[in-house]
Scaffold this active site. Structure first.
Site, short mmCIF file in Angstrom:
data_model
loop_
_atom_site.label_atom_id
_atom_site.label_comp_id
_atom_site.label_asym_id
_atom_site.label_seq_id
_atom_site.Cartn_x
_atom_site.Cartn_y
_atom_site.Cartn_z
N TYR A 17 0.82 -1.21 0.00
CA TYR A 17 0.00 0.00 0.00
C TYR A 17 0.86 1.27 0.00
O TYR A 17 0.54 2.25 0.68
CB TYR A 17 -0.94 0.00 1.22
CG TYR A 17 -2.09 -0.96 1.06
CD1 TYR A 17 -3.28 -0.56 0.47
CD2 TYR A 17 -1.99 -2.27 1.51
CE1 TYR A 17 -4.33 -1.43 0.30
CE2 TYR A 17 -3.04 -3.17 1.35
CZ TYR A 17 -4.21 -2.73 0.74
OH TYR A 17 -5.25 -3.62 0.58
N TYR A 144 -14.61 -5.21 2.50
CA TYR A 144 -13.22 -5.53 2.17
C TYR A 144 -12.91 -6.87 2.81
O TYR A 144 -13.02 -7.03 4.04
CB TYR A 144 -12.24 -4.47 2.69
CG TYR A 144 -10.80 -4.89 2.52
CD1 TYR A 144 -10.15 -4.73 1.30
CD2 TYR A 144 -10.10 -5.47 3.58
CE1 TYR A 144 -8.83 -5.14 1.14
CE2 TYR A 144 -8.79 -5.88 3.41
CZ TYR A 144 -8.16 -5.71 2.19
OH TYR A 144 -6.87 -6.14 2.03
N ASP A 237 -16.98 -12.77 8.23
CA ASP A 237 -15.57 -12.40 8.17
C ASP A 237 -15.26 -11.57 9.41
O ASP A 237 -15.50 -10.36 9.44
CB ASP A 237 -15.30 -11.61 6.88
CG ASP A 237 -13.86 -11.11 6.79
OD1 ASP A 237 -13.09 -11.30 7.75
OD2 ASP A 237 -13.51 -10.52 5.75
N LYS A 266 -5.66 -11.60 11.90
CA LYS A 266 -5.20 -10.39 12.60
C LYS A 266 -4.85 -10.69 14.05
O LYS A 266 -3.75 -11.15 14.34
CB LYS A 266 -6.22 -9.26 12.44
CG LYS A 266 -6.25 -8.71 11.02
CD LYS A 266 -6.87 -7.35 10.94
CE LYS A 266 -6.90 -6.83 9.50
NZ LYS A 266 -5.56 -6.48 8.99
#
Length: 423
Positions: A17, A144, A237, A266
């Protein structure tokens, strides 16, 4: 003075990114402790975003570090096809004990995006094994789900996906619950194409990378009811929302629902190791059990079920379930609410919102979405004030590690307030 290795980074590393044509030299980090990163110039940076939402308990937590070190002296890696090891087995059982009801099977992968890939592939193949061809997946606008192709296909179309548009599979798009009637759209989809629909995938209660959009528990409950009534699988998710981020352990718990498949990553290892988890209902697993090897779920990664990652995840989960961690999460939420209440009257603050340890608001925008420059400007300003922020365009958010104190959270808001006064 910059460390000598920073020149090597500049010469050889391609950062995620990052537009290297205009980005400044990467900030060199030499260590971390608790809520802080230690920079090469000797300063400390308060990590207000948990380093992309992964660092649950703080940097270099000694309990997780010790668990990894102990496991490394015993077994660091083994092929997970046909072999088993204690950390993987115990982690699966410990997760199954605290996941929403019915999620009894755990499939390991590498990260959040692969956890989503696994869930989508499981859903599609599950229907084939039942003799039905259901090629369609439904997902939310502004969602996302990751950067691999299946995850991109399920994600909302954006600057993240536009270069790959021709290669993404068809997804039925449901309205963002903060903008439209998702349930009515789902009803229409079920009426028109219900026999094609394999699964609906949602980020429960929080569209995270899509702008920290908080949506209602009632809508999530209605989606669960509609999919259950229609026999369509629901994929939750919880890569960003899981492990206490939204208040309870899982965002699904907040709405009192249980999905058919759940994706985790995560915070699963407390930020120490890459690990993805896809949890499934027993009946989905049983659909693959056969004497025919062609019914196998043909998916895996070299580091699937890595023992070091599983050991880290077990240590992190133990810390998470401690009453002290629950209390600290509550303190962070109260600090968010108090600070945002004070900031809400600022003319450049719009739509302040809090969900558990996540807080967000919008500031002025020029219509560029994720590319809106105010986010980069705030990040640079905060970096100079000793705070790590990474706004999503004009969406400013905080998601600190659970070791952050109320005073540290309030200090981040003071930094944001000073920035807003410079605009």
């Amino acid at each position: 003075m910059s460390p000598d290795w920073l020149a090597l980074d500049t010469a050889h590393v391609w950062h995620p990114y990052t537009q290297h044509g205009i980005a400044p030299t990467a900030t060199p980090v030499v260590g971390g402790e608790g809520a802080y990163l230690h920079l090469a110039d000797g300063t400390r940076l308060l990590d207000a975003i948990s380093s992309w939402w992964v660092t649950l308990h703080g940097h270099a937590h000694p309990a997780i570090a010790a668990a990894i070190a102990e496991q490394a002296r015993v077994l660091e890696q083994v092929i997970f096809a046909g072999f088993a090891h204690e950390p993987g087995a115990r982690l699966a059982a410990e997760l199954a004990a605290v996941l929403p009801a019915g999620l009894t099977r755990v499939f390991y992968s590498d990260d959040g995006s692969t956890a989503v890939e696994v869930a989508v592939k499981m859903a599609l193949q599950h229907w084939r094994l039942r003799g039905q061809r259901r090629p369609l997946v439904a997902a939310l606008e502004h969602a996302y789900h990751g950067d691999t192709f299946g995850a991109m296909s399920a994600s909302g179309r954006s600057v993240f996906t536009e270069a790959f548009e021709d290669h993404l599979f068809e997804t039925a798009r449901l309205p963002d619950p903060t903008e439209g009637d998702t349930v009515a759209a789902l009803d229409r989809l079920l009426d028109e194409r219900g026999n094609e629909l394999a699964a609906v995938i949602v980020e429960p209660l929080l569209l995270a990378a899509g702008g920290m959009r908080v949506w209602s528990e009632d809508t999530l409950r209605a989606i669960r009811q509609r999919t259950a009534d229609a026999g369509v699988l629901l994929i939750a998710d919880e890569v960003a929302t899981g492990f206490g981020r939204t208040g309870p352990l899982w965002a699904c718990d907040r709405a009192g629902i249980s999905p058919d498949l759940m994706c985790l990553s995560k915070g699963v290892t407390g930020g120490f190791m890459p690990l993805g988890v896809t949890a499934a209902r027993e009946e989905i697993f049983q659909a693959f059990v056969s004497g025919d090897r062609r019914h196998t779920f043909f998916h895996g990664h070299s580091f699937t079920g890595n023992p070091l990652a599983c050991a880290a995840a077990r240590a992190s989960l133990h810390l998470l379930l401690d009453d002290g961690c629950t209390a600290r999460r509550g303190e962070i939420e109260r600090a968010h609410r108090g600070a945002l209440d004070a900031l809400a009257s600022h003319p450049r603050v719009r739509a302040p919102r809090v969900l558990g340890t996540v807080a967000a608001f919008e500031t002025e925008a020029g219509g560029a979405g994720y590319l809106e420059p105010v986010g980069r400007e705030l990040a640079a300003y905060a970096r100079g004030e000793g705070v790590l922020l990474r706004p999503l365009g004009n969406t400013v958010y905080l998601m600190p590690p659970y070791c952050a104190t109320a005073s540290e959270v309030h200090n981040v808001y003071r930094v944001i307030g000073r920035f807003l006064e410079t605009r």
